[in-house]
Design a protein around this motif. Structure first.
Motif, mmCIF file in Angstrom:
data_model
loop_
_atom_site.group_PDB
_atom_site.id
_atom_site.type_symbol
_atom_site.label_atom_id
_atom_site.label_comp_id
_atom_site.label_asym_id
_atom_site.label_seq_id
_atom_site.Cartn_x
_atom_site.Cartn_y
_atom_site.Cartn_z
ATOM 1 N N THR A 91 2.251 10.310 7.885
ATOM 2 C CA THR A 91 1.023 9.943 8.615
ATOM 3 C C THR A 91 0.108 9.061 7.771
ATOM 4 O OG1 THR A 91 -0.130 11.994 7.962
ATOM 5 C CG2 THR A 91 1.106 12.022 10.032
ATOM 6 N N GLN A 92 0.706 8.010 7.205
ATOM 7 C CA GLN A 92 -0.048 7.034 6.429
ATOM 8 C C GLN A 92 -0.027 5.686 7.140
ATOM 9 O OE1 GLN A 92 2.296 7.621 2.785
ATOM 10 N NE2 GLN A 92 0.442 8.357 1.777
ATOM 11 N N LEU A 93 -0.931 4.812 6.725
ATOM 12 C CA LEU A 93 -1.068 3.509 7.366
ATOM 13 C C LEU A 93 -1.142 2.406 6.315
ATOM 14 C CD1 LEU A 93 -3.822 4.463 9.965
ATOM 15 C CD2 LEU A 93 -1.433 3.945 10.517
ATOM 16 N N VAL A 94 -0.662 1.229 6.698
ATOM 17 C CA VAL A 94 -0.864 0.050 5.867
ATOM 18 C C VAL A 94 -2.341 -0.319 5.922
ATOM 19 C CG1 VAL A 94 -0.332 -2.409 5.621
ATOM 20 C CG2 VAL A 94 1.473 -0.795 6.266
ATOM 21 N N THR A 95 -2.929 -0.621 4.788
ATOM 22 C CA THR A 95 -4.332 -1.011 4.740
ATOM 23 C C THR A 95 -4.511 -2.392 5.361
ATOM 24 O OG1 THR A 95 -4.630 0.250 2.698
ATOM 25 C CG2 THR A 95 -6.315 -1.387 3.235
ATOM 26 N N THR A 152 6.860 -4.952 19.648
ATOM 27 C CA THR A 152 8.106 -4.445 19.055
ATOM 28 C C THR A 152 8.016 -4.038 17.589
ATOM 29 O OG1 THR A 152 8.828 -6.676 18.434
ATOM 30 C CG2 THR A 152 9.489 -5.872 20.611
ATOM 31 N N LEU A 153 6.953 -4.365 16.884
ATOM 32 C CA LEU A 153 6.948 -4.170 15.431
ATOM 33 C C LEU A 153 6.145 -2.966 14.964
ATOM 34 C CD1 LEU A 153 6.539 -7.875 14.208
ATOM 35 C CD2 LEU A 153 8.631 -6.604 14.730
ATOM 36 N N LEU A 154 5.505 -2.263 15.870
ATOM 37 C CA LEU A 154 4.648 -1.148 15.471
ATOM 38 C C LEU A 154 5.299 0.191 15.775
ATOM 39 C CD1 LEU A 154 1.207 -2.411 16.830
ATOM 40 C CD2 LEU A 154 2.025 -2.521 14.468
ATOM 41 N N TYR A 155 5.088 1.155 14.882
ATOM 42 C CA TYR A 155 5.425 2.533 15.192
ATOM 43 C C TYR A 155 4.298 3.115 16.045
ATOM 44 C CZ TYR A 155 8.876 2.000 11.489
ATOM 45 O OH TYR A 155 9.920 1.563 10.724
ATOM 46 N N ARG A 156 4.620 4.145 16.794
ATOM 47 C CA ARG A 156 3.630 4.731 17.699
ATOM 48 C C ARG A 156 2.360 5.130 16.954
ATOM 49 N NH1 ARG A 156 4.398 10.231 21.387
ATOM 50 N NH2 ARG A 156 2.263 10.273 22.205
ATOM 51 N N PHE A 157 2.523 5.659 15.750
ATOM 52 C CA PHE A 157 1.371 6.138 14.987
ATOM 53 C C PHE A 157 0.421 4.999 14.621
ATOM 54 C CE2 PHE A 157 -0.633 7.755 11.003
ATOM 55 C CZ PHE A 157 -1.231 8.889 11.541
ATOM 56 N N GLU A 158 0.901 3.762 14.635
ATOM 57 C CA GLU A 158 0.077 2.619 14.245
ATOM 58 C C GLU A 158 -0.686 2.001 15.412
ATOM 59 O OE1 GLU A 158 2.393 0.372 10.699
ATOM 60 O OE2 GLU A 158 3.514 0.508 12.582
ATOM 61 N N ARG A 159 -0.448 2.450 16.620
ATOM 62 C CA ARG A 159 -1.014 1.751 17.775
ATOM 63 C C ARG A 159 -2.530 1.910 17.880
ATOM 64 N NH1 ARG A 159 1.978 -1.102 20.681
ATOM 65 N NH2 ARG A 159 4.243 -0.925 20.581
ATOM 66 N N VAL A 160 -3.056 3.034 17.454
ATOM 67 C CA VAL A 160 -4.515 3.194 17.450
ATOM 68 C C VAL A 160 -5.136 2.213 16.462
ATOM 69 C CG1 VAL A 160 -6.414 4.767 16.922
ATOM 70 C CG2 VAL A 160 -4.410 5.605 18.168
ATOM 71 N N GLN A 161 -4.527 2.081 15.300
ATOM 72 C CA GLN A 161 -5.009 1.119 14.311
ATOM 73 C C GLN A 161 -4.951 -0.301 14.873
ATOM 74 O OE1 GLN A 161 -2.440 0.182 10.976
ATOM 75 N NE2 GLN A 161 -4.164 0.252 9.544
ATOM 76 N N TYR A 162 -3.875 -0.618 15.580
ATOM 77 C CA TYR A 162 -3.714 -1.941 16.185
ATOM 78 C C TYR A 162 -4.824 -2.207 17.200
ATOM 79 C CZ TYR A 162 -1.550 -5.566 19.134
ATOM 80 O OH TYR A 162 -1.291 -6.698 19.872
ATOM 81 N N ALA A 163 -5.148 -1.199 18.006
ATOM 82 C CA ALA A 163 -6.228 -1.355 18.993
ATOM 83 C C ALA A 163 -7.562 -1.590 18.294
ATOM 84 C CB ALA A 163 -6.296 -0.114 19.882
ATOM 85 N N GLU A 164 -7.777 -0.883 17.190
ATOM 86 C CA GLU A 164 -9.020 -1.070 16.434
ATOM 87 C C GLU A 164 -9.091 -2.478 15.836
ATOM 88 O OE1 GLU A 164 -8.733 2.068 13.611
ATOM 89 O OE2 GLU A 164 -9.479 3.619 14.977
ATOM 90 N N VAL A 165 -7.960 -2.967 15.345
ATOM 91 C CA VAL A 165 -7.912 -4.309 14.759
ATOM 92 C C VAL A 165 -8.198 -5.364 15.822
ATOM 93 C CG1 VAL A 165 -6.326 -6.036 13.806
ATOM 94 C CG2 VAL A 165 -6.421 -3.739 12.821
#
Length: 318
Positions: A162-166, A218-231
């Protein structure tokens, strides 16, 4: 990192196109310039893919092979899930004008192949055998072992830890591709790339464009989608973003997601109308990009991902 070696009768994992399959090593040979069968030298392995016809047996270099470890099996599963998600996204857009579809090993087959399965043909691979005559050019990439390890580490950090790329990353995809272009230009006298002065800018621009289009789908894991929406809200759609000041995803994301895109390119090519010559050029330039990423990996890839907050984890799971 040294290249792993494999032995006869060893069960292995092997890249074929964008996916990884179980295989068994049948023969081992060490090729030189006189004995090579593929144009490459060094150890090569003749493999049989589990559950496939013998017509698919082939010689492969060690760069396409992985040891049968828990981490590599996880990578195999992750790539399959990404392709299945991409296939679902493509299917939701509706059928093409011709009413057919495209297929690749391990992926969903098109209408003609599906019809054959209904008539009693077992499995995608046999249906694919029937389609050999109409098969499109295949993009075969030589992913270095060290980059495969980074892909596994990336998958584990996001999906298990449950980590994210900065974000935003430094350097970004745009900056990495520009550095790659300068790196190739400096190597022109020793590079075997075709017409880099003419083709390199076009290929770099194409990779950047495809990254911007592919990231969200196609390039995001499900856990990253909230971060993507924020970006997207912060840099594209939010009320504080001025018109004309929006940023592309390639100006925010970095090497981690660029590498995910590069290993997914064979899948993209399989569903495209690219001719064999263009596929060959793309292969050469992407393989050279892999060399650049390996050489600069200590600077380009994030060593430690950031821990997601409990609030973020709760939102991502809701």
């Amino acid at each position: 990192m040294s290249t792993p070696t494999f032995s006869v009768n060893e069960a292995v994992l092997c890249y074929h196109g964008p996916l990884i399959y179980e295989a068994k090593v049948l023969k081992v040979e060490d090729w030189n310039e006189n004995s090579t069968k593929l144009g490459s030298t060094g150890p090569h392995y003749f493999v049989h893919y589990k559950g496939w016809k013998q017509t698919w047996d082939e010689w492969v270099p060690p760069a396409r092979m992985l040891k049968m470890t828990e981490g590599n099996i996880a990578l195999q599963r992750s790539l399959r899930e990404q392709q299945q998600a991409s296939t679902r996204d493509s299917s939701s857009a509706g059928p093409s004008k011709s009413g057919g579809g495209s297929s690749s090993k391990g992926g969903a087959a098109g209408g003609a192949s599906a019809a054959r399965r209904k008539e009693g043909t077992r499995g995608t691979k046999r249906a694919r055998d029937d389609d050999d005559g109409a098969r499109k050019p295949e993009l075969r990439l030589m992913v270095p072992e060290v980059l495969k390890v980074l892909l596994v580490d990336d998958w584990e950090a996001v999906t298990k830890n449950t980590q994210l790329v900065t974000l935003p990353r430094e350097p970004t995809v745009v900056e990495i591709l520009q550095e790659y272009k300068a790196w190739v230009t400096q190597q022109q006298t020793t590079s075997n790339l075709r017409d880099p002065q003419v083709l390199l800018p076009t290929i770099v621009n194409g990779l950047q464009l495809y990254f911007d289009r592919a990231l969200g789908s196609t390039l995001l894991y499900r856990f990253e989608r909230v971060q993507y929406a924020e970006v997207r809200k912060k840099y594209i759609t939010g009320p504080t973003v001025s018109v004309g000041k929006e940023k592309e995803m390639s100006e925010i994301y970095g090497a981690e997601h660029l590498l995910r895109m590069l290993v997914s390119l064979p899948q993209m090519v399989a569903s495209s109308t690219m001719d064999p010559e263009s596929v060959g050029l793309l292969r050469d330039y992407v393989n050279k990009l892999f060399e650049f990423l390996v050489e600069e990996r200590g600077r380009l890839f994030q060593r430690e991902y950031e821990a997601a907050s409990l609030a973020y984890q709760n939102i991502s799971r809701s």
